[in-house]
Enzyme design. Structure first.
Site, mmCIF file in Angstrom:
data_model
loop_
_atom_site.group_PDB
_atom_site.id
_atom_site.type_symbol
_atom_site.label_atom_id
_atom_site.label_comp_id
_atom_site.label_asym_id
_atom_site.label_seq_id
_atom_site.Cartn_x
_atom_site.Cartn_y
_atom_site.Cartn_z
ATOM 1 N N GLU A 111 3.733 5.146 -5.246
ATOM 2 C CA GLU A 111 5.011 4.453 -5.411
ATOM 3 C C GLU A 111 5.330 3.499 -4.255
ATOM 4 O OE1 GLU A 111 6.309 6.367 -9.034
ATOM 5 O OE2 GLU A 111 5.181 7.220 -7.387
ATOM 6 N N LEU A 112 4.926 3.872 -3.055
ATOM 7 C CA LEU A 112 5.359 3.156 -1.856
ATOM 8 C C LEU A 112 5.145 1.646 -1.903
ATOM 9 C CD1 LEU A 112 6.485 3.225 1.035
ATOM 10 C CD2 LEU A 112 4.136 3.605 1.828
#
Length: 910
Positions: A867-868
Site C-alpha cells: 500500500e505504501l
C-alpha cells in the site's frame, strides 16, 4: 470460412477460420498457444503482441483476412522455453520484470522485435519502442523492463556472458533480504503461467459460455424482464434470472459496523426490482459459444421506469434527492474523530491557519487482465469456483449466503491473476458463476470484456474534503479540522471501513494534538467503491500533504523543514491517539534533504519561461493488517525426500506471494540448511489451504508470514533431537512424531471507538516521496522527470519483489496525479480513455532508499509493503507543480487544461 497457411514458430500450420476472427483468437483458441494474452482486446495494452513477417503486430486487432497467406508468426512460445530461455527471458527473471506476468509475453515479444531491428538501443529508444507499440504494464513501473532489455542486448552483442543473467546466491545461501527471483518467474516469461482465460480453454467440451444482460441506465425500477425471444436463439441452453437464485440473491457486505445504517445485503446478484448503477446484471445467458451467448443477451427485453440519477455524493445528499435504497438514507455511515481539546478556540488564537477544499477522483484499477472465472461441480457435487479473488475465505462466505449454499458445499480457488490492486477483495463474477453452474448443472465460463472490467468492477471512491490546519509561530502544528465526503457508489461493501480509515489517516505522519472532524459515506448511482492499494489513506493524505505545503508557504518555511518539525518522534501520537510503532521519518527526511536541495537548485537553474521545473515533497503512512483481531494460519508438512510442503492462503496480486511464502519459510527453516527448491508451495484453494482473511491491507507478509514462521518453528521443535541435530522424515515416522504442523498467529488490535481513537494497528509503513517535474507553460502539460522515495517497511524479505512493488506504486501515483479518472462512463471505459499511463509518461529515473527498522511483531522484523507507494506520490507531484509554476491543483487529476487555467489566472502563461 477461409484457409490460411501459416508458419508459426517455425512450424507449418494450416488453419480454417472465420475471416473476421482475430489472429489472437486463432493462436489461442485453435492452436492453443496461450502464451499470447488478450487484455483490452482493443489494441491498447500490447499483451497480445506477436511478430508477423518480421514486424510487431497487436494480434487482438489483426483480423485473419488481413494476415498474408504463408505469414511467419512468432509468439512467446517461439522465443524460448523453460528449459532454454532466451537472454531476454533470463534478464526479465533476473530483474523482476514479471510481476503479475500478464503483460510479460507481450513485452518480451516486443523487445525481441526491437532488438531484431536495433541491436544496441539506448534506454530512451527502448522506451520509445514500447510506447509506440502500446505495451502497457500496471505492476512494474517499467524501469525493470528497460533494465532487462539493456542486459539482454549486451549478451546478444557478445559484450556480456549469459551467466551474468543468472541469479548468483550469496555464499551462505540465505534468501532473506536477497534478490532471489520469484518461483513463478520462468513460467511467466515463457507464457506457460496459465491465467484464468488460459485455464478456461482447458475446460471440458460441454462447458457453457456466459454472457451478461446488463442495465444501460444508472437508476431505474424494473417493470418486467422478457427472455422469451432470447431463449429461442441458436445455442442457448438456459437464461438465468433472479428466479433461479436459491439464496438471498444478494452479496453481503464484507464489514458492517454497528453505526452503519445500510442494509448489509444491499447488492443484488441478479437485479429483480431495481437497477442501481450502469451495467448492473439482470440476467445470464448460458450458451454453447460466447458469440451465441452475446447475441442472445441482446434479445432479452427489460422494461424500466427510469429514476433520478445521482452520480456524485453532493447530488445524492441534496434535500430533494430520493433514497437510492428505499428505507436507508443516502448518507448511511458517519465517522467522527475527536482527539485532544476542542479545536475552535485553538484556531481563533493560532498564529497561522490554512484551509482548503480538495477532490480526489474516482480511481480505476486498470489491470491488464479483465476479470475472469469459471465454475463446475466436482465428483462429490461440491461447487468449485475459480476466480481472481484475493480474499478467498471471506468471498466464499459471501457467495454461500447469496446463492444458498452450505459453506461445506463450496470450494474457492484463486486462478493466477493478472493483477488486481485490491478490486478483487470485493465480489465480482463469483456468485454469477455459482448461480449459472447450479442452475444448469454444467461447467460455466465467464470473461468480462475490458469495458465491463471498467464499468462493473469497483473503483477507489471519489472523496471531497474540507481541511484546516493551525500552527504556532514556530510552525508547530496545533490543531486540525476535517470534513470528508465519500461517494461510495450504490452498494455499501467496504464503505464504512474506507470512511473510518479516511478519518484515521488524515494528517498521518504528524503529531497533531487536537483534531475534530467528521467523515460520511454516501450512496450514489455511479460505479461501486472498493479497495485500491492505499485504501482510505490515499485520498485524505493527499489533502493533508498539499495543505502542509500551503501552510509552509504561508509561514515562509521550506516544506521539507515544516514536515521535519512535525513528524512523529517519541512522545508523538497518531490521529487515533496511538503511539507510533517506529520513529524513522526524521531519519528519512535527513537522508532526503541533500537530494532535495540539489533538485531545487537544478530546477531553478534549468527552468525557462517555456519549461518550468519544480520539486515537491510528501509523506505517506499506511498500516499493516486489519483492525481488531486479524489472524492467519499456515500448515507445513515434512515430506519423504526431507523437503517440505507449505500450505497457505496468501493470494496473488502479482505482488510476489510465492516469493513471500518461500522467503519466509526458507528463513525459518535455516537450521535445516534446506535448499529453496525443496520448499514446495500449495496455495490459495479453500479445500486444502488454511483459513486466512485475504491478501489485502498489506497484511500478508506481516500476518500470514508470521503464521508461516510459527508453523516452521513447530516443525523444527518436533524434528529437533536432544543433541541439537534434526530428525529425518524416516526417523519422524519411525518414532511416530507428527510431520504436519499448523502455525497460527493473531494480530490483536483495538476496534476504534466512536471518536476514531484507539490502538488501531501494531505496525505501519512509512515513506517520504520527492517528485521532480517539468511544466510546459504553453499547454499546461506536466512531465514527471524523477521520483525518489525513502521507505521504511521493516526488514525486507525479498529486495527484488519490494523494489517492484514500490516502482509500480510510484508509476500508479503518476497516473493518479496527472491523468487517471473514471467519471464519464462512456469516455472513461477504456484504458486510453481513463488515462492509463504508458511508459513515456513514467520517469525512467526512479530512486528508492530503504530504512529497515525491524517491526517487533513481524516475521524476522518484516512489515507490510504494497500500500505504501500509492499513499501520497500524487501529492508530491502536485506540490512540485506548484513549486514549478505557482499553480496549486487541489482537484485531481491535474490535466493540462487545469494547469493551463491556473497559469492564465496567475499570469504565468507565456
Amino acid at each position: 470460412m477461409i484457409i490460411k497457411n501459416l508458419n508459426v514458430n517455425g512450424k507449418k500450420i494450416v488453419v480454417v477460420t472465420d475471416p473476421d476472427a482475430s489472429l489472437a483468437d486463432v493462436l489461442r483458441g485453435q492452436l492453443l498457444l496461450t502464451g499470447t494474452k488478450v487484455g483490452c482486446n482493443e489494441g491498447q495494452c500490447g499483451a497480445c503482441n506477436v511478430i508477423m513477417n518480421g514486424k510487431l503486430v497487436r494480434s487482438c486487432i489483426t483480423k485473419m483476412k488481413r494476415v498474408p497467406d504463408g505469414a511467419a508468426v512468432t509468439t512467446i512460445e517461439g522465443i524460448g522455453t523453460p528449459a532454454n530461455l532466451h537472454p531476454l527471458q533470463s534478464a526479465w527473471v533476473l530483474h523482476g520484470g514479471a510481476q503479475c506476468g500478464f503483460c510479460t509475453p507481450g513485452f518480451i515479444v516486443s523487445a525481441k522485435a526491437l532488438l531484431d531491428e536495433n541491436s544496441n538501443p539506448t534506454r530512451e529508444e527502448a522506451r520509445d519502442w514500447f510506447n509506440q507499440h502500446k505495451n502497457a504494464c500496471r505492476c512494474t513501473g517499467y524501469k525493470q523492463l528497460v533494465d532487462a532489455v539493456m542486459d539482454a542486448a549486451k549478451v546478444l552483442r557478445g559484450e556480456m556472458g549469459i551467466d551474468r543473467l543468472s541469479y548468483q546466491p550469496p555464499e551462505d545461501g540465505r534468501l532473506w533480504g536477497s534478490k532471489y527471483p520469484r518461483p513463478s518467474g520462468v513460467a511467466k516469461v515463457t507464457g506457460t503461467w496459465d491465467f484464468g482465460a488460459d485455464r478456461g480453454l482447458q475446460l471440458p467440451a460441454d462447458t457453457l459460455q456466459l454472457a451478461l444482460v446488463l442495465a444501460k441506465v444508472s437508476h431505474a425500477n424494473i417493470i418486467s424482464i422478457d427472455t422469451s425471444e432470447a431463449e429461442k436463439m441458436p445455442g442457448v441452453f438456459k437464461i438465468v434470472t433472479h428466479k433461479d437464485v436459491r439464496g438471498s440473491n444478494s452479496v453481503p457486505a464484507l464489514i458492517n459496523m454497528p453505526s452503519n445504517k445500510a442494509n448489509a445485503q444491499d447488492r443484488p446478484i441478479l437485479c429483480d426490482r431495481k437497477i442501481f448503477h450502469y451495467d448492473d446484471v439482470v440476467a445470464i445467458v448460458c450458451a454453447d459459444t460466447e458469440a451465441r451467448a452475446k447475441a442472445a443477451a441482446e434479445k432479452v427485453k427489460i422494461e424500466l421506469e427510469e429514476l433520478p440519477v445521482y452520480m456524485n455524493a453532493q447530488a445524492a445528499m441534496a434535500e430533494d434527492a430520493m433514497e437510492i435504497h428505499p428505507g436507508t438514507p443516502n448518507v448511511y455511515f458517519v465517522q467522527k474523530i475527536a482527539k485532544g481539546n476542542e479545536t475552535g478556540p485553538i484556531f481563533e488564537q493560532a498564529d497561522y491557519v490554512v484551509e482548503d477544499e480538495f477532490y480526489h477522483q474516482r480511481h480505476p484499477h486498470m489491470p491488464i487482465e479483465p476479470d475472469v472465472g469459471f465454475a463446475y461441480l466436482n465428483e462429490e457435487g461440491t461447487l468449485v469456483i475459480h476466480s481472481k479473488s484475493c480474499a478467498l475465505f471471506m468471498n466464499s462466505a459471501q457467495v454461500c449466503m447469496g446463492i444458498g449454499l452450505e459453506p461445506t458445499k463450496l470450494i474457492m480457488v484463486q486462478n493466477p491473476p493478472g493483477g488486481d490492486f485490491g478490486y478483487a477483495a470485493t465480489i465480482t463474477s463469483q456468485p454469477l458463476l455459482g448461480v449459472a453452474c447450479l442452475a444448469t448443472g454444467r461447467p460455466v465460463f465467464l470473461r468480462y470484456d475490458y469495458r465491463q472490467q471498467m464499468t462493473m468492477t469497483g473503483k477507489r471512491p471519489p472523496t471531497s474534503a474540507k481541511l484546516r490546519l493551525a500552527a504556532d509561530k514556530n510552525g508547530k502544528l496545533l490543531a486540525m479540522e476535517e470534513d470528508i465526503t465519500i461517494g461510495y457508489g450504490p452498494y455499501c461493501d467496504l464503505g464504512d471501513l474506507t470512511t473510518m480509515m479516511g478519518t484515521q489517516y488524515m494528517g498521518a505522519g504528524y503529531h497533531i494534538p487536537n483534531i475534530r472532524g467528521e467523515a460520511r459515506t454516501v450512496y450514489t448511482n455511479h460505479a461501486q467503491g472498493c479497495a485500491f492499494r492505499g485504501m482510505g489513506s490515499t485520498a485524505v493524505e493527499f489533502c493533508s500533504e498539499v495543505l502542509m505545503d500551503e501552510l509552509a508557504e504561508k509561514i515562509g518555511i521550506d516544506p521539507l523543514e515544516l514536515r521535519y518539525k512535525n513528524v512523529y518522534r517519541p512522545g508523538s501520537t497518531t490521529p487515533t491517539g496511538q503511539k507510533p510503532d517506529v520513529y524513522s521519518l526524521p531519519e528519512m527526511l535527513d537522508i532526503l534533504r541533500p537530494k532535495y536541495k540539489a533538485a531545487l537548485e537544478k530546477a531553478k537553474k534549468e527552468s525557462t519561461s517555456e519549461k518550468k521545473l519544480g520539486v515537491g515533497i510528501s509523506i505517506g503512512i499506511f498500516g499493516s493488517g486489519l483492525g481488531g483481531v486479524d489472524g492467519a494460519e499456515a500448515r507445513i508438512e515434512l515430506m519423504p525426500d526431507n523437503g517440505v510442503t507449505v500450505y497457505v492462503t496468501w493470494e496473488y496480486h502479482g505482488q510476489g506471494a510465492d516469493m513471500g511464502v518461500l522467503g519466509t519459510a526458507h528463513e525459518a527453516l535455516r537450521p535445516l540448511g534446506m535448499p529453496p527448491e525443496k520448499i514446495r508451495l500449495v496455495m490459495n484453494d479453500t479445500s486444502i489451504t488454511p483459513q486466512n482473511m485475504g491478501s489485502l491491507a498489506s497484511r500478508s507478509q506481516f500476518v500470514t508470514g508470521r503464521a508461516i514462521q510459527v508453523a516452521c518453528e513447530l516443525l523444527l521443535d518436533a524434528m529437533r533431537k536432544e543433541n541439537g541435530t534434526y530428525r529425518t522424515y524416516e526417523e519422524m515416522i519411525k518414532e511416530d512424531i507428527p510431520v504436519t504442523h499448523t502455525g497460527r498467529w493473531a494480530n490483536q488490535c483495538d476496534h476504534l471507538d466512536e471518536n476514531c481513537q484507539g490502538n488501531a494497528l501494531r505496525a505501519h509503513m512509512y515513506g517520504v516521496f520527492m517528485a521532480e517535474v517539468e511544466v510546459d507553460t504553453g499547454i499546461g502539460k506536466t512531465r514527471v522527470l524523477k521520483m525518489t522515495m525513502a521507505a521504511d517497511i521493516g526488514k525486507i524479505n525479498n529486495k527484488l519483489v519490494v523494489d517492484g512493488q514500490l516502482y509500480g506504486g510510484l508509476a500508479q501515483g503518476v497516473g493518479l496525479a496527472l491523468s487517471e479518472d473514471f467519471e464519464d462512463i462512456e469516455r472513461h471505459s477504456s484504458m486510453a480513455g481513463a488515462g492509463f499511463p504508458y511508459i513515456k509518461q513514467i520517469p525512467d529515473d526512479m530512486e528508492i532508499i530503504y530504512v529497515e527498522t525491524p517491526r517487533e511483531d513481524g516475521p524476522f522484523g518484516a512489515g507490510g509493503c504494497g500500500e505504501l507507494p500509492l499513499t501520497t506520490p500524487q501529492a508530491a507531484i502536485i506540490n512540485a507543480i506548484n513549486n514549478a509554476c505557482g499553480v496549486r491543483i487541489t482537484k485531481l487529476p491535474a490535466l493540462p487544461k487545469k494547469v493551463l487555467a491556473g497559469l492564465k489566472a496567475t499570469n504565468h502563461h507565456p
